[in-house]
Design an enzyme around this catalytic site. Sequence first.
Site, PDB file in Angstrom:
ATOM      1  N   THR A   1       0.767  -1.279  -0.029  1.00 23.37           N
ATOM      2  CA  THR A   1      -0.130   0.042  -0.169  1.00 23.37           C
ATOM      3  C   THR A   1       0.980   1.211   0.045  1.00 23.37           C
ATOM      4  O   THR A   1       0.472   2.224  -0.475  1.00 23.37           O
ATOM      5  CB  THR A   1      -0.796   0.037   1.247  1.00 23.37           C
TER       6      THR A   1
ATOM      7  N   ASP B   1       1.614  -7.001  -4.201  1.00 22.29           N
ATOM      8  CA  ASP B   1       0.857  -7.021  -2.857  1.00 22.29           C
ATOM      9  C   ASP B   1       1.684  -7.970  -2.225  1.00 22.29           C
ATOM     10  O   ASP B   1       2.070  -9.041  -2.599  1.00 22.29           O
ATOM     11  CB  ASP B   1      -0.461  -7.569  -3.257  1.00 22.29           C
ATOM     12  N   SER B   2       1.958  -7.893  -1.068  1.00 18.68           N
ATOM     13  CA  SER B   2       2.881  -8.835  -0.194  1.00 18.68           C
ATOM     14  C   SER B   2       2.404 -10.055   0.052  1.00 18.68           C
ATOM     15  O   SER B   2       3.115 -11.026   0.717  1.00 18.68           O
ATOM     16  CB  SER B   2       3.320  -7.953   1.027  1.00 18.68           C
ATOM     17  N   SER B   3       0.998 -10.101  -0.285  1.00 16.56           N
ATOM     18  CA  SER B   3       0.471 -11.522  -0.223  1.00 16.56           C
ATOM     19  C   SER B   3       1.263 -12.374  -1.178  1.00 16.56           C
ATOM     20  O   SER B   3       1.283 -14.023  -1.071  1.00 16.56           O
ATOM     21  CB  SER B   3      -1.119 -11.655  -0.475  1.00 16.56           C
TER      22      SER B   3
ATOM     23  N   ASP C   1       1.187  -7.054   4.760  1.00 14.49           N
ATOM     24  CA  ASP C   1       0.489  -8.415   5.326  1.00 14.49           C
ATOM     25  C   ASP C   1       1.486  -9.347   5.731  1.00 14.49           C
ATOM     26  O   ASP C   1       1.020 -10.051   6.575  1.00 14.49           O
ATOM     27  CB  ASP C   1      -0.497  -8.916   4.050  1.00 14.49           C
TER      28      ASP C   1
ATOM     29  N   THR D   1       4.654  -9.328  14.903  1.00 16.59           N
ATOM     30  CA  THR D   1       3.328 -10.263  14.216  1.00 16.59           C
ATOM     31  C   THR D   1       2.594  -8.968  13.858  1.00 16.59           C
ATOM     32  O   THR D   1       2.273  -7.924  14.424  1.00 16.59           O
ATOM     33  CB  THR D   1       2.924 -11.234  15.053  1.00 16.59           C
TER      34      THR D   1
ATOM     35  N   THR E   1       2.957 -22.148  20.293  1.00 17.75           N
ATOM     36  CA  THR E   1       1.758 -21.557  20.936  1.00 17.75           C
ATOM     37  C   THR E   1       0.762 -20.651  19.966  1.00 17.75           C
ATOM     38  O   THR E   1       1.417 -19.545  19.336  1.00 17.75           O
ATOM     39  CB  THR E   1       1.998 -21.044  22.218  1.00 17.75           C
ATOM     40  N   GLN E   2      -0.350 -20.894  20.048  1.00 20.00           N
ATOM     41  CA  GLN E   2      -1.201 -20.062  19.379  1.00 20.00           C
ATOM     42  C   GLN E   2      -1.641 -18.600  20.238  1.00 20.00           C
ATOM     43  O   GLN E   2      -2.223 -17.856  19.460  1.00 20.00           O
ATOM     44  CB  GLN E   2      -2.941 -20.714  19.273  1.00 20.00           C
ATOM     45  N   CYS E   3      -1.157 -18.783  21.354  1.00 20.12           N
ATOM     46  CA  CYS E   3      -1.338 -17.490  22.168  1.00 20.12           C
ATOM     47  C   CYS E   3      -0.310 -16.637  21.767  1.00 20.12           C
ATOM     48  O   CYS E   3       0.591 -16.720  21.249  1.00 20.12           O
ATOM     49  CB  CYS E   3      -1.069 -17.914  23.731  1.00 20.12           C
TER      50      CYS E   3
HETATM   51  N1  ASP Z   1      -2.156  -5.830   0.974  1.00 21.70           N
HETATM   52  C1  ASP Z   1      -1.101  -4.884   1.167  1.00 21.70           C
HETATM   53  C2  ASP Z   1      -0.242  -5.907   1.405  1.00 21.70           C
HETATM   54  O1  ASP Z   1       0.414  -6.337   1.980  1.00 21.70           O
HETATM   55  C3  ASP Z   1      -1.499  -4.458   2.361  1.00 21.70           C
HETATM   56  C4  ASP Z   1      -0.360  -3.312   2.879  1.00 21.70           C
HETATM   57  O2  ASP Z   1       0.434  -2.937   2.008  1.00 21.70           O
HETATM   58  O3  ASP Z   1      -0.359  -2.786   4.013  1.00 21.70           O
HETATM   59  O4  ASP Z   1       0.617  -5.746   0.188  1.00 21.70           O
END
Ligand code: ASP
Length: 342
Positions: free
Chosen positions: A13, A57-59, A90, A166, A276-278
């Site tokens: 973003t 997009d970092s996904s 992300d 995180t 852990t999930q915590c």
């Molecule tokens: N979907 C975006 C990404 O991780 C969200 C961001 O940039 O904060 O690339």
Amino acid sequence: MESKVLLIYTGGTIGMIEEPETGVLTAFDFDHLSNQIPELSRLNMELKAVSLGMPIDSSDMNPEIWQDIAQLIVDNYEDYDGFVVLHGSDTMAFTASALSFMLQGLRKPVILTGSQLPIGTIRTDGKENLITSIEIAAAKDNEGNAIVSEVAIYFEYSLYRGNRTTKVSANAFEAFLSPNYPELAVAGVDIRFDTNALLKTRKRQLRFNPKMDDRVALMKIFPGFSTKVYERLFDIEQTRAVVIESFGSGNVPNNSSFYDMIDNYIQDGGIVINTTQCYTGNVEQGKYANSTTFNKLGVVSGSDITTEAAITKIMYLLGNCTSTEEVKTLFAQSLVGEKNES
Ligand code: ASP
């Protein structure tokens, strides 16, 4: 002497602007960074910006791109005082963790930052995040040494150790936290560094470990899961290591078919890590009866490591170690401050 900072733009973003007619977010040309943020020219330092291929997009981040980012830092290591990586939020915690294992013995800062609102919007958080990240990347002590000599994330007035961080909010400006480790710095009127929290590695040489093995899986435990559904995951032909996100201090259901599956997998040479999930706290295998079997089976405790750091650390260890025993031994140690020493 002026500090030199290299900005590496990967996408996210932060590098977007809103098309005035359509409102659609598109990546802007980073060669024209100073048009978007004229304040940059008032910083007393030499800045160079490079884009790492097409902005993503970092996904879409993956180990090959981590290698490209790390390689760019290695190639420019002697010529710059610090590095700022602009990245989508992300998967920023995964990239920061991966880079911390790939680039060990850093004597210079590698600061990842991004934003929740694009840099071209009026209320953007991107300008402050970027400007302060650059200042941190250039910051030196009285002897001229970099104050930060590790991979860190700067977001919303806080600097965090990258491999302890995180993403905690999809919307809030305060998108990150490092629940089990103090902030490395807090930015207010001044940037206050916590010298006790910062990693001290100055005497070491940079070691570049680009190899990552992606035959790694993640299993989040939930009440009533069926062992059968996970059988193909615990197959050494497919998967060399499985990170389990267990309940509380490392507990799992007392389920004999699950234990048998893990036992067989470990006998076949697989590695199982218990995290852990915590959100805070750590795994203590053996504290409750429901985690004692993991000790007997040879499951490795992840202590207080984040899932992001566990996944990238195991990818790094599998890519670089010569035996399963070496992977397990090194996983139990803190290599770059990613977990409490056990
Ligand atoms: N979907 C975006 C990404 O991780 C969200 C961001 O940039 O904060 O690339």
